[in-house]
Scaffold this motif. Structure first.
Motif, mmCIF file in Angstrom:
data_model
loop_
_atom_site.group_PDB
_atom_site.id
_atom_site.type_symbol
_atom_site.label_atom_id
_atom_site.label_comp_id
_atom_site.label_asym_id
_atom_site.label_seq_id
_atom_site.Cartn_x
_atom_site.Cartn_y
_atom_site.Cartn_z
ATOM 1 N N THR A 17 0.843 -0.974 -0.044
ATOM 2 C CA THR A 17 -0.021 -0.097 -0.138
ATOM 3 C C THR A 17 1.192 1.081 -0.028
ATOM 4 N N GLY A 33 0.932 3.862 -1.990
ATOM 5 C CA GLY A 33 0.023 5.084 -2.172
ATOM 6 C C GLY A 33 -0.633 5.548 -0.777
ATOM 7 N N ASN A 34 -1.079 4.593 0.144
ATOM 8 C CA ASN A 34 -1.533 4.958 1.360
ATOM 9 C C ASN A 34 -0.645 5.223 2.137
ATOM 10 N N THR A 52 0.529 8.882 1.296
ATOM 11 C CA THR A 52 -0.428 9.874 1.644
ATOM 12 C C THR A 52 -0.561 10.038 3.240
ATOM 13 N N THR A 69 -4.257 9.895 -2.444
ATOM 14 C CA THR A 69 -3.474 8.482 -2.742
ATOM 15 C C THR A 69 -3.844 8.358 -4.211
ATOM 16 N N GLU A 94 -0.270 7.795 -6.585
ATOM 17 C CA GLU A 94 -0.396 6.572 -7.373
ATOM 18 C C GLU A 94 -0.524 6.722 -8.739
#
Length: 157
Positions: free
Chosen positions: A112, A114-115, A118, A148, A152
């Protein structure tokens, strides 16, 4: 605030540079002590505030992840592992304020990215607000999903 994203064949990288109008020692305390970090990231705590010790991430239900503190230079620098990646905070005094540079490197095996990027993007802004006003940012005022997706798309992941 300046944000940069990069990739190579094995990792994704995030670098955030932000100016904070607060004493450097105060900002470092927010980043590198249990009392400080829990004001903006309450799940984190330090076993000991020094290199070679560990940072604990409370997942709830008596479950923890442990991260190794790889560098701890009071007032200037702290770095630690972050799952199978690494995060790094550097403070430098400038003429009018303190510059915080945050760097994160995550391998593509981290599911994860991107998460996580963020989350740290939000947290760095929260540290700034906390250092300058005494109050962290409210998570309810931040659009995590849109940020996010933006990250991405930039990283093409």
């Amino acid at each position: 605030m300046n944000v940069n994203y990069q990739t190579d064949t094995t990792h994704a990288y995030q670098t955030i540079t932000i100016n904070i109008q607060a004493p450097q020692a105060h900002i470092f305390k927010l980043l590198a002590t249990t009392d400080g970090i829990q004001q903006w990231f309450p799940q984190l705590s330090f076993e000991e505030e020094k290199a070679g010790s560990r940072l604990l991430f409370d997942l709830g239900n008596d479950q923890y992840e442990y991260f190794n503190i790889t560098d701890y230079e009071p007032k200037h620098h702290i770095a630690y592992t972050w799952d199978n990646g690494h995060v790094d905070f550097t403070l430098e005094e400038t003429n009018e304020n303190v510059q915080l540079t945050f760097k994160e490197a995550l391998p593509y095996t981290f599911k994860t990215i991107g998460n996580d990027f963020t989350g740290w993007y939000f947290q760095i802004q929260s540290v700034k607000k906390l250092a300058e006003t005494g109050q962290p940012l409210s998570q309810s005022d931040f659009d995590f999903a849109s940020k996010t997706k933006e990250i991405e798309d930039i990283l093409n992941i």
